[in-house]
Enzyme design. Structure first.
Site, PDB file in Angstrom:
ATOM      1  N   HIS A 185       2.570   3.360  -9.051  1.00  0.00           N
ATOM      2  CA  HIS A 185       2.394   2.093  -9.033  1.00  0.00           C
ATOM      3  C   HIS A 185       3.693   1.544 -10.150  1.00  0.00           C
ATOM      4  CE1 HIS A 185      -1.305   2.181  -7.759  1.00  0.00           C
ATOM      5  NE2 HIS A 185      -1.897   2.693  -8.596  1.00  0.00           N
TER       6      HIS A 185
ATOM      7  N   ASP B 103       0.974  -1.067  -0.081  1.00  0.00           N
ATOM      8  CA  ASP B 103       0.120   0.146  -0.282  1.00  0.00           C
ATOM      9  C   ASP B 103       0.955   1.365   0.145  1.00  0.00           C
ATOM     10  OD1 ASP B 103      -2.326   1.497  -0.083  1.00  0.00           O
ATOM     11  OD2 ASP B 103      -2.802   1.127   2.241  1.00  0.00           O
TER      12      ASP B 103
ATOM     13  N   LEU C 258      12.067 -19.865  -5.309  1.00  0.00           N
ATOM     14  CA  LEU C 258      10.946 -18.731  -4.508  1.00  0.00           C
ATOM     15  C   LEU C 258       9.815 -18.990  -5.383  1.00  0.00           C
ATOM     16  CD1 LEU C 258      10.210 -16.624  -2.428  1.00  0.00           C
ATOM     17  CD2 LEU C 258      10.679 -15.217  -4.104  1.00  0.00           C
TER      18      LEU C 258
END
Ligand code: FPP
Length: 244
Positions: A33, A16, A127
């Site tokens: 973004h 956020d 991962l």
């Protein structure tokens, strides 16, 4: 890098603060973004280097469609470009990519790129990177309930045997240990309909750092806080220490 004694296997992050990061600079939110994408790259690398097994990122919630159309459009464009530009590097680094959420809501071109990226990286295990898009925790639980109800309706399941384990088995990420640590950047102290079921026993870590400023050092702060927590799962402190 100082490795904390206890490392979470699975880290979930609510990313956020992109919009505010841009607004502080008098720039369009879309720029926040784009800066957020760089923080994703740094965080993925840092998690892999530290030996974290799975990282789950909340990239787009079911509610984010309600944002102004130009911001939603800019995010879709960003996801498309990120899929084109990042997947090869993720693959070269042994990262397996998976998208969770109601993917059918996305444009066919984006869905096809998501599918191809998942297939391309399916054999990797350095991962596991889960990206939640058009995801909501309530959607996930409702979907699991529907799947079980359909089995009952077909006569393949006795409703009386439905328990937590059966529900959990129908949820997104059922094949992974649940997140040990949830990080939320950007100063809010909420779960915002993220992995509601899966976060039942996660340690929660909130930071005022805006997502584009999140980096390996910020991750290490979160990991150090996690290493200092006592996870009791409903037991007393003495009981859980005796079992450790
Ligand atoms: C929340 O910040 C962030 C989002 C809704 C989008 C997250 C997207 C990225 C980090 C881009 C890259 C992601 C991938 C997986 C390539 P906000 O806009 O709610 O910020 P605000 O609270 O300051 O308004």
């Amino acid at each position: 890098m100082t490795a904390p004694a206890v490392l979470p296997r699975h880290v979930a992050i609510i990313m956020d603060g992109n919009g505010r990061w841009a607004e502080h600079r008098h720039r369009p939110r879309a720029m926040g973004h784009r800066a957020g994408q760089k923080a994703v790259r740094a965080t993925v690398r840092a998690c892999r280097e530290r030996g974290i097994v799975a990282l789950t990122l909340f990239a787009f919630s079911s509610e984010n469609w309600r944002r102004p159309q130009d911001e939603v459009g800019a995010l879709m464009e960003l996801f498309l470009r990120a899929l084109d530009s990042e997947v090869d590097e993720l693959h070269d680094n042994g990262v397996r990519l998976r998208f969770i959420g109601a993917l059918e809501a996305f444009a066919p071109a984006l869905r096809e790129r998501m599918r191809a990226a998942m297939q391309h990286t399916a054999g990797n295990d350095a991962l596991l990177l889960n990206v939640a898009v058009n995801y909501g925790g309530r959607w996930d639980i409702a979907r699991a309930a529907r799947a079980l109800a359909e089995r009952v309706a077909r006569g393949n399941l006795d409703a009386a045997v439905i328990d937590e384990q059966l529900v959990a088995g129908q949820l997104c990420l059922a094949d992974l240990p649940p997140p040990d640590l949830l990080i939320r950047t950007g100063g809010e102290h909420r779960i915002s309909n993220f992995l509601l079921w899966q976060l039942a026993y996660a340690e929660l870590y909130f930071t005022d750092t805006l997502w584009p400023d999140f980096d390996a050092a910020a991750l290490d702060d979160a990991l150090a806080a996690y290493a200092g927590r006592e996870r009791r799962y409903g037991l007393t402190g003495a009981q859980s220490r005796a079992r450790a």
